[in-house]
Design an enzyme around this catalytic site. Structure first.
Site, mmCIF file in Angstrom:
data_model
loop_
_atom_site.group_PDB
_atom_site.id
_atom_site.type_symbol
_atom_site.label_atom_id
_atom_site.label_comp_id
_atom_site.label_asym_id
_atom_site.label_seq_id
_atom_site.Cartn_x
_atom_site.Cartn_y
_atom_site.Cartn_z
ATOM 1 N N SER A 179 -18.551 16.324 13.796
ATOM 2 C CA SER A 179 -17.460 15.555 13.193
ATOM 3 C C SER A 179 -17.892 14.158 12.759
ATOM 4 O O SER A 179 -17.301 13.581 11.844
ATOM 5 C CB SER A 179 -16.301 15.433 14.187
ATOM 6 O OG SER A 179 -16.722 14.803 15.382
ATOM 7 N N ASP A 181 -12.470 5.267 18.800
ATOM 8 C CA ASP A 181 -12.282 6.052 20.026
ATOM 9 C C ASP A 181 -13.557 6.086 20.864
ATOM 10 O O ASP A 181 -13.690 6.913 21.757
ATOM 11 C CB ASP A 181 -11.831 7.477 19.699
ATOM 12 C CG ASP A 181 -12.848 8.239 18.852
ATOM 13 O OD1 ASP A 181 -13.857 7.624 18.425
ATOM 14 O OD2 ASP A 181 -12.642 9.443 18.614
ATOM 15 N N GLY A 234 -16.591 19.243 16.024
ATOM 16 C CA GLY A 234 -16.708 20.037 17.235
ATOM 17 C C GLY A 234 -17.983 20.845 17.361
ATOM 18 O O GLY A 234 -18.213 21.497 18.382
ATOM 19 N N HIS A 270 -16.214 8.267 17.372
ATOM 20 C CA HIS A 270 -16.218 8.419 15.919
ATOM 21 C C HIS A 270 -16.216 7.046 15.236
ATOM 22 O O HIS A 270 -15.643 6.090 15.759
ATOM 23 C CB HIS A 270 -15.004 9.233 15.462
ATOM 24 C CG HIS A 270 -15.002 10.626 16.005
ATOM 25 N ND1 HIS A 270 -14.361 10.961 17.178
ATOM 26 C CD2 HIS A 270 -15.587 11.761 15.540
ATOM 27 C CE1 HIS A 270 -14.538 12.255 17.417
ATOM 28 N NE2 HIS A 270 -15.286 12.760 16.442
ATOM 29 N N ASN A 306 -21.600 16.844 21.315
ATOM 30 C CA ASN A 306 -20.606 17.790 21.835
ATOM 31 C C ASN A 306 -21.171 18.729 22.898
ATOM 32 O O ASN A 306 -20.417 19.457 23.542
ATOM 33 C CB ASN A 306 -19.998 18.611 20.691
ATOM 34 C CG ASN A 306 -19.134 17.761 19.778
ATOM 35 O OD1 ASN A 306 -18.374 16.914 20.237
ATOM 36 N ND2 ASN A 306 -19.275 17.956 18.476
#
Length: 255
Positions: free
Chosen positions: A82, A230, A110, A233, A140
């Site tokens: 992502s 966050d 993801g 990202h 991830n």
């Protein structure tokens, strides 16, 4: 007459009481999630949903990328999750930094190493002859795999790119830091171990490792919401840092 009225009242009360004690119809429980076998980080695998079926978003994006590859125009390919996919909403920065290279963004939210590996062995590197590929993947995998396992997954991806696109130079990026504070931060610590291992893939000729992670950090090692809202990202400011950090090396590799 009074007796009949009293009897009727008692019957009504008994009826109401019986209805109150009647259990409500049982609610059909939701179908339990299908338990999928674990996916080794270095073995190509599709992304599955909780129903045990291939994730539709993953499948649709992959099909779209295969079509882009088949057009044969892309000279620069970005592969990742992502964080890479996020370039799609930063078109102005993307076009200014990479537009001259006819770039293609093959990032899917993801994705783990095994998913990128599956994608590039199933059409995303067929039909094109890019001059360079930018790879950044692994964040991830942090919750499920060891640092050694993640690094092994990245290594197999690099080897697969080399096998399928021997003319392409690979710009292998260290996995970006994550989490607000430098410590305690087990996830970031694991990624540092991953980066230390994959850095050894740099051969100075076809594979070039570049760690730009520090450029996102404050002097105390923390991340800010201005760069990573966050703490994973990137914001537009974060993507600008990324573009600026790799542009000189890309210009060299795209000659």
């Amino acid at each position: 007459m009074k007796f009949n009225h009293l009897a009727a009242s008692l019957l009504l009360l008994l009826s109401i009481s019986a209805q109150a004690q009647t259990p409500a119809p049982a609610v059909k429980p939701a179908a339990p999630a299908v338990k999928m076998p674990p996916q080794p980080p270095d073995v190509a695998a599709q992304k599955y949903g909780p129903d045990g079926k291939v994730n539709p978003g993953f499948a649709a994006a992959h099909e779209r990328f295969v079509k882009i590859a088949q057009e044969g125009k892309a000279q620069l390919v970005f592969l990742g999750d992502s964080i890479t996919a996020g370039w799609g909403s930063k078109k102005e920065i993307w076009d200014k930094a990479f537009g001259q290279y006819t770039p293609a963004n093959f990032g899917i939210g993801g994705d783990r190493t095994q998913h990128v590996l599956w994608r590039i062995t199933n059409g995303e590197l067929d039909g094109i002859k890019p001059k360079a590929a930018v790879l950044m993947i692994g964040t991830n995998n942090v919750s499920t795999d060891t640092a050694e396992g993640i690094a092994k997954g990245v290594t197999v991806i690099v080897e697969t790119i080399r096998a399928k696109q021997p003319q392409a130079k690979i710009l292998l990026l260290a996995v970006f830091p994550r989490g607000e504070k430098a410590t305690p931060n087990p996830g970031r610590d694991k990624l540092k171990q991953v980066n230390a291992i994959i850095a050894k893939l740099d051969d100075g000729k076809n594979i070039h490792f570049l760690d730009i992670g520090d450029k996102f950090l404050q002097p105390d090692g923390s991340l800010t919401k201005e760069i990573m809202p966050d703490f994973l990202h990137l914001s537009a400011a974060g993507y600008q840092i990324w573009a600026d950090a790799i542009s000189p090396k890309l210009a060299e590799l795209m000659k």
